[in-house]
Enzyme design. Structure first.
Site, PDB file in Angstrom:
ATOM      1  N   ARG A 191       1.131  -1.212  -0.089  1.00 37.99           N
ATOM      2  CA  ARG A 191       0.094   0.142   0.015  1.00 37.99           C
ATOM      3  C   ARG A 191       0.938   1.214   0.043  1.00 37.99           C
ATOM      4  NH1 ARG A 191      -4.403   0.061   4.379  1.00 37.99           N
ATOM      5  NH2 ARG A 191      -2.600   0.322   5.930  1.00 37.99           N
ATOM      6  N   THR A 231      -1.493   7.438   0.000  1.00 37.92           N
ATOM      7  CA  THR A 231      -2.758   7.340  -0.612  1.00 37.92           C
ATOM      8  C   THR A 231      -3.555   6.151  -0.131  1.00 37.92           C
ATOM      9  OG1 THR A 231      -2.019   5.964  -2.450  1.00 37.92           O
ATOM     10  CG2 THR A 231      -2.013   8.456  -2.709  1.00 37.92           C
ATOM     11  N   ASP A 259       1.053  -4.278  12.120  1.00 39.30           N
ATOM     12  CA  ASP A 259       1.373  -4.486  10.694  1.00 39.30           C
ATOM     13  C   ASP A 259       1.677  -6.037  10.781  1.00 39.30           C
ATOM     14  OD1 ASP A 259       2.990  -3.098   8.222  1.00 39.30           O
ATOM     15  OD2 ASP A 259       3.110  -5.160   8.504  1.00 39.30           O
ATOM     16  N   ASP A 269       4.994  -7.358   9.197  1.00 34.59           N
ATOM     17  CA  ASP A 269       6.155  -7.038  10.185  1.00 34.59           C
ATOM     18  C   ASP A 269       6.188  -8.010  11.161  1.00 34.59           C
ATOM     19  OD1 ASP A 269       6.877  -4.973   8.503  1.00 34.59           O
ATOM     20  OD2 ASP A 269       6.062  -3.146   9.845  1.00 34.59           O
TER      21      ASP A 269
END
Ligand code: PRP
Ligand code: URA
Length: 213
Positions: A108, A112, A204, A207
């Site tokens: 991503r 945006t 995340d 991660d």
């Protein structure tokens, strides 16, 4: 969130228990990886219960021969959205050990939040299989929508999408853009924050799976 015919939210106690540990910031990378695998196996069991292709075989028991339905293993393909979807592949393979794997690479854009596709390699003949698209996180829904578009362009007609945690915004977006795709989410969270992270979420997923941060 409104009810969608193509969306199933599991809220299964066994999965919920594991998600509690998955969310915990103290959970180690190893345990996180193992939990993603276990949750995926449970989700696969539920998601595919009505549509798995089977064939009848003869089995000789110690007493007699009988007919038994067994799964047509090569009728399913797994497609993880990189990176975090990779953590779910082994969980599906436990039930479908011969399933071929395609890869769709997306990240991503941090500003945006739009997905950028950087890789797509799908197995030959995928268009005739039941495609299980997997990604632990369904946030804005942009990645899942674009991944499904890619699969459809390739000719796939039977697609299911499994995410462990979904935000209402993302689930609605995918459900409306792709009403022919069945979406399975283990738990529906509250909302997205201003950076597009799911709240309460788990942080995340990539991660935490791969120890990059
Ligand atoms: C995460 C996640 C999904 C995506 C979901 O990947 O694994 O692919 O975000 O967000 P969306 O629904 O708003 O599109 P990310 O872009 O962080 O890439 P990574 O897996 O390589 O870390
Ligand atoms: N991707 C993640 O890994 N976590 C989120 O909360 C949203 C997108």
């Amino acid at each position: 969130m409104k009810n969608y015919e193509n969306v199933t939210i599991f809220n299964h106690p066994l999965i919920s228990h594991k998600i509690a540990i998955l969310r915990d910031e103290k959970t180690s990378m190893k345990e996180f990886r193992e939990l993603v695998e276990e949750i995926t196996t449970l989700m696969t069991y539920e998601s595919l219960k009505d549509d798995v292709a089977t064939v009848e075989i003869d089995v000789k028991t110690p007493l007699e021969t009988c007919k038994q339905q067994v799964i047509k293993d090569d009728s399913v393909a797994i497609v993880p959205i990189l990176r975090a979807g990779l953590g779910m592949v082994s969980g599906v393979h436990i039930l479908f050990p011969l399933a071929k794997v395609g890869h769709i690479g997306m990240y991503r854009n941090e500003e945006t939040l739009e997905p950028q596709t950087y890789y797509c390699k799908l197995p030959e003949g995928i268009e005739d299989k039941l495609v299980l698209l997997v990604d632990p996180m369904l946030a804005t829904g942009g990645s899942a929508c674009d991944a499904i578009d890619l699969l459809k362009k390739r000719g796939c007609k039977n697609i299911k999408f499994m995410a462990i945690i979904g935000a209402p915004e993302g689930v609605s977006r995918v459900a409306e853009k792709h009403p022919d795709v069945k979406i399975y989410v283990s738990t529906l969270d509250r909302c997205l924050n201003e950076n597009g992270y799911i709240l309460p979420g788990l942080g995340d997923a990539g991660d935490r799976l791969f120890g990059t941060k």
